[in-house]
Scaffold this active site. Structure first.
Site, PDB file in Angstrom:
ATOM      1  N   HIS A  40      16.387 -26.142  21.633  1.00 54.34           N
ATOM      2  CA  HIS A  40      16.504 -26.425  23.066  1.00 54.34           C
ATOM      3  C   HIS A  40      17.967 -26.811  23.298  1.00 54.34           C
ATOM      4  O   HIS A  40      18.363 -27.965  23.133  1.00 54.34           O
ATOM      5  CB  HIS A  40      15.586 -27.584  23.469  1.00 54.34           C
ATOM      6  CG  HIS A  40      14.132 -27.237  23.467  1.00 54.34           C
ATOM      7  ND1 HIS A  40      13.601 -26.216  24.216  1.00 54.34           N
ATOM      8  CD2 HIS A  40      13.090 -27.787  22.780  1.00 54.34           C
ATOM      9  CE1 HIS A  40      12.301 -26.148  24.025  1.00 54.34           C
ATOM     10  NE2 HIS A  40      11.961 -27.083  23.146  1.00 54.34           N
ATOM     11  N   THR A  41      18.790 -25.839  23.640  1.00 57.91           N
ATOM     12  CA  THR A  41      20.222 -26.117  23.758  1.00 57.91           C
ATOM     13  C   THR A  41      20.550 -27.089  24.879  1.00 57.91           C
ATOM     14  O   THR A  41      21.565 -27.770  24.838  1.00 57.91           O
ATOM     15  CB  THR A  41      20.988 -24.802  23.992  1.00 57.91           C
ATOM     16  OG1 THR A  41      20.449 -24.165  25.151  1.00 57.91           O
ATOM     17  CG2 THR A  41      20.861 -23.877  22.796  1.00 57.91           C
ATOM     18  N   CYS A  42      19.659 -27.146  25.891  1.00 60.21           N
ATOM     19  CA  CYS A  42      19.934 -28.066  27.011  1.00 60.21           C
ATOM     20  C   CYS A  42      19.921 -29.515  26.558  1.00 60.21           C
ATOM     21  O   CYS A  42      20.581 -30.368  27.152  1.00 60.21           O
ATOM     22  CB  CYS A  42      18.901 -27.866  28.118  1.00 60.21           C
ATOM     23  SG  CYS A  42      18.993 -26.249  28.905  1.00 60.21           S
ATOM     24  N   PHE A  43      19.114 -29.797  25.512  1.00 62.90           N
ATOM     25  CA  PHE A  43      18.930 -31.191  25.088  1.00 62.90           C
ATOM     26  C   PHE A  43      19.457 -31.433  23.680  1.00 62.90           C
ATOM     27  O   PHE A  43      19.237 -32.501  23.119  1.00 62.90           O
ATOM     28  CB  PHE A  43      17.450 -31.562  25.150  1.00 62.90           C
ATOM     29  CG  PHE A  43      16.829 -31.331  26.494  1.00 62.90           C
ATOM     30  CD1 PHE A  43      17.076 -32.203  27.536  1.00 62.90           C
ATOM     31  CD2 PHE A  43      16.027 -30.221  26.729  1.00 62.90           C
ATOM     32  CE1 PHE A  43      16.516 -32.004  28.790  1.00 62.90           C
ATOM     33  CE2 PHE A  43      15.462 -30.008  27.976  1.00 62.90           C
ATOM     34  CZ  PHE A  43      15.713 -30.893  29.007  1.00 62.90           C
TER      35      PHE A  43
END
Length: 923
Positions: A889-892
């Site tokens: 999950h690159t966003c987090f």
């Protein structure tokens, strides 16, 4: 188990209330209260007082408070006028709240505090005497006395006379009838008293108007005249006599001088400006007579000096230490000593000459005999007789050439640092130039010592309950930083230390909690000149602040700006900067999105890819920046060209793209900085220097074009007379434009101007300016315009060009161990063999592969300021043994790792995922 103590001591209560006061001050809410200095002193040291130790009750706040000044009279304590004329000392007041007043009232009784307005200077320091004036006075009752009386400068003279009347009558027990106050007209105070005594009570003065305020007259001396048995002590001197004495004094000073080496007062032969006129006796008399007739003499600037000053010395004498000790009482003469090229003329000392012309051999002989104790006395004498001029600046550089100065830096009693708070900008710049001649050994040693002393001091402060509480402590820090700034500026002129060596790590550790927020509040107050909230900020000296701590302040500034924009734009604009991006045409869709009229560039960024689901939590924005920069900086796109063996990209001045695309790139840089996203850019440092309006120089060419730099540098260092034959240059530059060679003239008719020894530095300057500025002016200005469309606020002003490059591009080298040490886990145990083998495998990868892993997990292979330890990274267990590849999950910044049934299988799956990752993970 011990019984829990329910009650708090008075000391603890005061600490709690004081902390509450500090909070209220930061919120702009406080009441200024003057309190007895004994209470303040106790409050400062309250943590050192034992719980069972009884604090001595402070005395009442009155005119018996401690002071070294000679106060002549005691005003009546019960008089209402006296409540405005309470004598104070620098540490006699502190800002407290109403609750603290009540506590003191209960503990010590009433009358301990007096409300009073407190004014702040531009540094946020409370004024020394609040709204009170220390007035010099002369009184003759039984015998003449000179001293000081405290008075409210807004007090009506009639009211002050009434208070003086009561004080004199009570203290001397005389049958006093009336009082009137005099101010001498022309003479300086000492001369006025001599005149008064010489003429038995007659002098040239005027009686003060009782209906005006004390501050109206701005008198250096007020003479108190008393009436007894209908007779006054003083009266007006005959006009002819007073005029005659006035003229005689001015003529004596103008014809003979005052005895100083250099006098800065008018109508004195020792004043260089006046003496340059070159009057003979007759013309001088006639000139002064005309001045008297026209009444054009400004008596406040007339020289009244009576001290005979020692002359400067240029050659060593037998008792040189004794001679210099006496000379240290005269800063002008001390500063004019030891001139290397002295020929009975001091013209070599001027502001245009940045070389102090020091006789180093004479200084070395002094060094051989000088002790620290003696040098400290010299410094005390110089500071006590301080005059702000070029001679004092030269005295400072002389002092720094004495090796004992190093010992003074470690001493608590080093008065030389006091001067740096009041030294003018011009004189600090001159001293920075003077420091170029200071031996490297001394320069580096002094710099490191100042930083070390400040570091130790700040570390001690961080252990206190309330850091940097006392005004004197703040002044010490600021004085040392002003001194360090002189060395820093000198180092920029003549580099001897890397600029990062001036950073003080302890600044980030000063405050136990929320240091970055507290420092931001102080910066904001300083910028807004909110002197009620601001007391000191290190941001006045941004080059000493560690880059990571500075970037935290910038992040706070960005978030506050975004919050402000969100609140102010709810009714006008979109609260978010939402960009609709087409993956097939990233550049055009970005241009369209960023060109909307209702756009809010300061708002928080949200990226939406057309025909794709997902809410941007940071990962989509990073992907957008990555895709856009890849396209814009692609050489086939033509906006930038490779330079210096393909190591950097530079503006293509022959590109035919619209300037708005360069503006888009600048906007992208600004958005990345504003939203804390690092970009993969190959820009040289000079581009970031230009963004921060820093001047460019020849050294900046080294990174852009090494061959051109070497050629110009060789020209600069060439000293032989045959430069025309050796280089055969004129004021032109040859460039290849579309397979044609074009000559660019650096000056009008440049082809006809040959480069010579006399003009070569101008040629080098013009070449440097052309390559770095003039040739790319149009695309760069568009680029810069786009950057500053986004970036504003206080935080960005703290950074140099080099630091801005690190903020936007990130650090160069990756330290995977930092990431391992800061990683958190969900479903895994850090000490398990599975996780240990996972990190062992990553450590075997080369740096490029490790960056690929970082890109896979976070959407960026850039290392942020502070290193990988600053990333919030989580490894989460993603099911048991399966054939699924790892994902993220690159966003987090969350890496999803399945629990495979073997280490070998885990490594194989990792290799496949990293080799095939395009975009941001596989989620």
């Amino acid at each position: 188990m011990n019984k829990i103590r329910q009650e708090i001591t008075p000391f603890e209560k005061e600490i709690i209330l004081y902390q509450q006061t500090k909070f209220e001050i930061n919120q702009g809410q406080y009441q200024a209260i003057i309190c007895c200095f004994q209470i303040v002193a106790s409050l400062m040291e309250i943590l050192r007082i034992a719980q069972n130790e009884k604090r001595e009750k402070p005395g009442a706040l009155n005119c018996d408070l401690y002071s070294k000044e000679n106060f002549l009279l005691k005003y009546p304590m019960d008089d209402s006028f006296n409540q405005k004329i309470i004598k104070l000392y620098p540490e006699d007041f502190v800002l407290v709240n109403k609750l603290m007043i009540d506590v003191w009232g209960i503990e010590y009784g009433v009358g301990m505090t007096i409300p009073r307005n407190v004014y702040f200077n531009q540094q946020g320091v409370p004024s020394l005497n609040v709204n009170l004036l220390r007035q010099s006075v002369y009184l003759n009752v039984f015998h003449p006395q000179r001293g000081v009386l405290q008075v409210d400068e807004d007090c009506i003279i009639k009211n002050w006379i009434y208070l003086l009347f009561l004080a004199i009558k009570n203290e001397f027990e005389i049958n006093l009838e009336q009082i009137r106050l005099w101010k001498h007209k022309h003479f300086q105070a000492d001369y006025a008293i001599k005149q008064l005594q010489k003429h038995q009570g007659y002098f040239n003065g005027e009686i003060l108007n009782e209906n005006l305020t004390v501050g109206t007259y701005d008198a250096d001396l007020i003479i108190i005249d008393i009436q007894i048995n209908g007779k006054w002590q003083y009266d007006q001197l005959d006009r002819k006599i007073s005029c005659s004495e006035d003229f005689k004094h001015v003529y004596d000073k103008a014809s003979k001088g005052c005895g100083k080496f250099i006098c800065d007062r008018n109508y004195c032969k020792s004043n260089p400006i006046f003496s340059q006129i070159g009057f003979d006796k007759t013309s001088l008399q006639q000139y002064l007579i005309e001045q008297f007739k026209q009444d054009t003499i400004d008596w406040t600037t007339v020289c009244w000096n009576q001290i005979i000053e020692l002359k400067p010395i240029q050659q060593l004498q037998e008792d040189i230490i004794v001679t210099l000790s006496e000379l240290s009482n005269f800063p002008n003469s001390f500063g004019a000593s030891f001139i290397l090229s002295f020929n009975n003329c001091y013209d070599v000392i001027n502001y245009k000459n940045s070389n102090p012309e020091l006789n180093l051999s004479a200084i070395q002989q002094v060094n051989d005999a000088l002790e620290t104790k003696t040098l400290r006395q010299w410094v005390d004498n110089l500071v006590s007789n301080y005059k702000q001029n070029i001679y004092f600046v030269r005295a400072i550089i002389l002092i720094m050439h004495f090796k004992c100065f190093y010992d003074l830096l470690y001493s608590e009693e080093n008065r030389i640092i006091e001067v740096f708070l009041i030294l003018s900008k011009e004189h600090k710049e001159l001293l920075s130039n003077y420091l170029i001649v200071l031996p490297d050994e001394y320069f580096i040693r002094y710099t490191q010592t100042i930083i070390e002393v400040l570091g130790i001091f700040l570390n001690q402060q961080s252990m206190k309950h309330i850091p940097l509480l006392k005004k004197t402590e703040i002044q010490f820090v600021q004085s040392m930083l002003e001194l360090l700034q002189v060395f820093y500026n000198s180092n920029k002129i003549h580099k001897r230390l890397n600029l990062t060596r001036f950073q003080i790590a302890e600044i980030a550790k000063l405050y136990p909690k929320y240091g970055n927020q507290l420092e931001y509040i102080q910066l904001d107050s300083y910028i807004k000149q909110d002197l009620e909230r601001q007391y000191f900020t290190f941001c006045q000296y941004p080059w000493v602040i560690p880059l990571e701590f500075k970037s935290e302040i910038l992040a706070i500034d960005s978030k506050i700006n975004q919050k402000s924009q969100f609140e102010s734009s709810l009714m006008l604009y979109q609260p978010f900067l939402q960009l609709m991006i087409d993956r097939n045409d990233v550049v055009t869709s970005a241009l369209v999105s960023l060109s909307r009229k209702d756009i809010n560039l300061k708002a928080q960024l949200q990226v939406v890819f057309q025909a794709e689901q997902g809410i941007d939590q940071g990962g989509l924005a990073r992907e957008f920046f990555s895709l856009l920069t890849q396209k814009l900086f692609d050489q086939n796109f033509g906006m930038f060209v490779p330079k210096n063996n393909n190591s950097i990209l530079w503006f293509n001045k022959h590109n035919m793209e619209m300037p708005i695309k360069y503006e888009l790139i600048g906007t992208i840089l600004g958005l990345a900085l504003y939203n804390q996203v690092c970009l993969d850019l190959q820009f040289p440092e000079v581009i970031f220097k230009k963004l921060m309006n820093e001047p460019t120089c020849l050294e900046d060419l080294k990174e852009l074009d090494l061959e051109v730099y070497k050629g110009l540098n060789a020209l600069a260092e060439y000293e032989q007379d045959n430069i025309e034959e050796a280089f055969a240059l004129n004021f032109t530059i040859s460039e290849a434009i579309r397979d044609k060679i074009v000559n660019v003239e650096l000056l009008p008719n440049g082809t006809k101007i040959t480069v010579t020894q006399q003009n070569k530095h101008e040629y080098i300057r013009l070449c440097t300016n052309y390559y770095l500025n003039e040739s790319i002016e149009i695309p760069f200005n568009s680029f810069k315009k786009g950057f500053w469309r986004v970036v504003e606020g206080n935080g960005i002003k703290l950074f140099s060009g080099s630091e801005l490059q690190q903020l936007i591009v990130g650090q160069k080298h990756l330290n995977l161990k930092e990431l391992e040490n800061s990683t958190e886990y969900d479903g895994f145990d850090y000490n398990s063999e599975y996780i240990k083998q996972f990190w062992t495998f990553l450590q075997t990868l080369n740096e490029e592969q490790q960056k690929r892993f970082l890109f896979f997990c976070t959407g960026s292979d850039r290392i942020p300021i502070g290193g990988l330890k600053s990333l919030k990274f989580l490894i989460q267990k993603h099911g048991d043994n399966s054939e699924q590849l790892p994902s993220a999950h690159t966003c987090f910044n969350v890496f999803l790792l399945p629990q495979y049934d073997s280490i070998d299988k885990m490594i194989m799956k990792l290799q496949i995922a990293l080799q095939n990752c395009e975009g941001f993970g596989l989620m």
